[in-house]
Design an enzyme around this catalytic site. Structure first.
Site, PDB file in Angstrom:
ATOM      1  CB  SER A 181      -0.965  -0.063   1.180  1.00  0.00           C
ATOM      2  OG  SER A 181      -2.086   0.706   0.888  1.00  0.00           O
ATOM      3  CG  HIS A 324      -5.660  -2.560   0.637  1.00  0.00           C
ATOM      4  ND1 HIS A 324      -4.978  -2.215  -0.509  1.00  0.00           N
ATOM      5  CD2 HIS A 324      -5.113  -1.823   1.637  1.00  0.00           C
ATOM      6  CE1 HIS A 324      -4.066  -1.308  -0.225  1.00  0.00           C
ATOM      7  NE2 HIS A 324      -4.129  -1.059   1.083  1.00  0.00           N
TER       8      HIS A 324
HETATM    9  C1  GTR Z   1      -5.347   4.415   1.902  1.00  0.00           C
HETATM   10  C2  GTR Z   1      -4.770   5.312   0.844  1.00  0.00           C
HETATM   11  C3  GTR Z   1      -4.092   4.456  -0.174  1.00  0.00           C
HETATM   12  C4  GTR Z   1      -3.217   3.399   0.452  1.00  0.00           C
HETATM   13  C5  GTR Z   1      -3.706   2.888   1.788  1.00  0.00           C
HETATM   14  C6  GTR Z   1      -2.668   2.231   2.696  1.00  0.00           C
HETATM   15  O1  GTR Z   1      -6.154   5.043   2.779  1.00  0.00           O
HETATM   16  O2  GTR Z   1      -5.791   6.068   0.299  1.00  0.00           O
HETATM   17  O3  GTR Z   1      -3.405   5.270  -1.092  1.00  0.00           O
HETATM   18  O4  GTR Z   1      -1.916   3.840   0.537  1.00  0.00           O
HETATM   19  O5  GTR Z   1      -4.259   3.863   2.555  1.00  0.00           O
HETATM   20  O6  GTR Z   1      -1.510   2.610   2.724  1.00  0.00           O
HETATM   21  O7  GTR Z   1      -3.086   1.348   3.451  1.00  0.00           O
END
Ligand code: GTR
Length: 342
Positions: A181, A324
């Site tokens: 991420s 995610h």
């Molecule tokens: C989210 C962000 C993403 C991603 C994520 C993370 O909120 O919008 O770009 O980086 O966090 O790092 O878990």
């Protein structure tokens, strides 16, 4: 296969021009590399993972033109002699193991792993006086093209690389950087800036990571500059209202990893990261790798589906099911991608 419209092509640019563009307009210029990195072992568990491995907590003291900065690194290594491939993992927690880092499995596959907890470098907020940020920006104020937090985290991966290259048990040609991420964005930047990495593994990195910004169906530059402006340089905000004015796109970051390998992992249910645009960025970076005589991105002429893994080229890729997350399936894919090079 459908492609994104008006994508600036990096192929006619030199690598240093691509990197200057990315730094000036998106991530900001990083502090100078340290001129010395000194390690002190703070804790040593020689009986880690049923005695198969050692786990050390190390203090890395970095000295540079900005002064001095010390941060902790966790080093887990299997007791299997020499030529051990290694990951440098920027993680969300300082736990070993961790839900994003199945350490025993990584060790059982014959890999060592050096872990940095990213907020030990600088806090994930807009405080530019915290830890290393405070060393390089003593009054907490940045110029428009000074780096944000992603740049400072990427700097730490390169400092850990300096240390890794002093460890005789490691295979110095097989040290990769990995992150998930926001730390996947960081891994791609570290890979672009440091040719010593074997491969940069970007796990679900999305907007301002592996995913093209143009025509995204997930997070936009405006979203990210609103919520996390401090990850980037101030100049990046120029593009939040008009993505078409961006003189590059995220495939430039993937291309800037050439000639070493780069790997983009997506999750099918990670819409915010726009898996389709992560894939199309790999497709769009292929030409730059080919120009350098590399294999590029070997993939079928269609969009990816769950279970696809494209491991033949110097741009590796997989699409797994689920949301995610940085899980076992991702790690196993990364390990098999590296292992095929034996
Ligand atoms: C989210 C962000 C993403 C991603 C994520 C993370 O909120 O919008 O770009 O980086 O966090 O790092 O878990």
């Amino acid at each position: 296969m459908e492609m994104i419209n008006n994508l600036p092509d990096p192929v006619n640019f030199r690598k240093d021009e691509i990197i200057t563009m990315l730094l000036k307009e998106e991530y900001g210029f990083l502090p100078a590399r340290p001129y010395s990195v000194t390690a002190t072992v703070e804790q040593n568990d020689n009986n880690f993972a049923a005695g198969k491995a050692s786990l050390k907590k190390i203090s890395l003291c970095c000295k540079g033109e900005w002064g001095e900065f010390t941060f902790p690194v966790y080093y887990a290594a299997p007791k299997i002699g020499t030529s051990i491939p290694c990951f440098i993992h920027l993680n969300f927690r300082d736990l070993i193991p961790d839900k994003y880092q199945p350490t025993e499995e990584i060790i059982d596959n014959g890999y060592a792993i050096l872990t940095v907890y990213y907020q030990d470098i600088t806090a994930d907020n807009d405080d530019f006086t915290d830890k290393f940020a405070g060393v390089v920006y003593p009054d907490g104020v940045r110029e428009n093209d000074d780096c944000g937090k992603i740049g400072l985290w990427a700097w730490s991966a390169m400092a850990v690389m300096d240390y890794a290259l002093t460890l005789p048990e490691l295979d110095h040609k097989k040290i990769s950087v990995a992150g998930h991420s926001r730390l996947g964005k960081t891994a791609l930047l570290a890979g672009a800036l440091d040719k010593r990495f074997y491969c940069a593994f970007s796990n679900d990195s999305g907007c301002s990571g592996a995913a093209l910004a143009r025509e995204t169906t997930g997070e936009t530059i405006k979203n990210i500059c609103t919520t996390f402006p401090y990850w980037f340089c101030e100049n990046y905000k120029k593009y939040q209202e008009n993505v078409e004015s961006l003189p590059f796109d995220q495939h430039w970051l993937i291309a800037a990893n050439a000639p070493h390998k780069v790997y983009v992992a997506s999750a099918a249910e990670d819409g915010w990261a726009c898996p389709k645009n992560e894939y199309l960025a790999c497709v769009a970076a292929d030409g730059y790798y080919k120009k350098l005589g590399k294999e590029g991105f070997v993939h079928p002429d269609r969009l990816p589906t769950v279970g696809d893994r494209f491991h033949e080229g110097d741009i590796g890729y997989h699409m797994r099911s689920g949301t995610h997350f940085f899980g076992r399936e991702d790690w196993h894919n990364y390990i098999s991608y590296i292992n095929q090079d034996d």
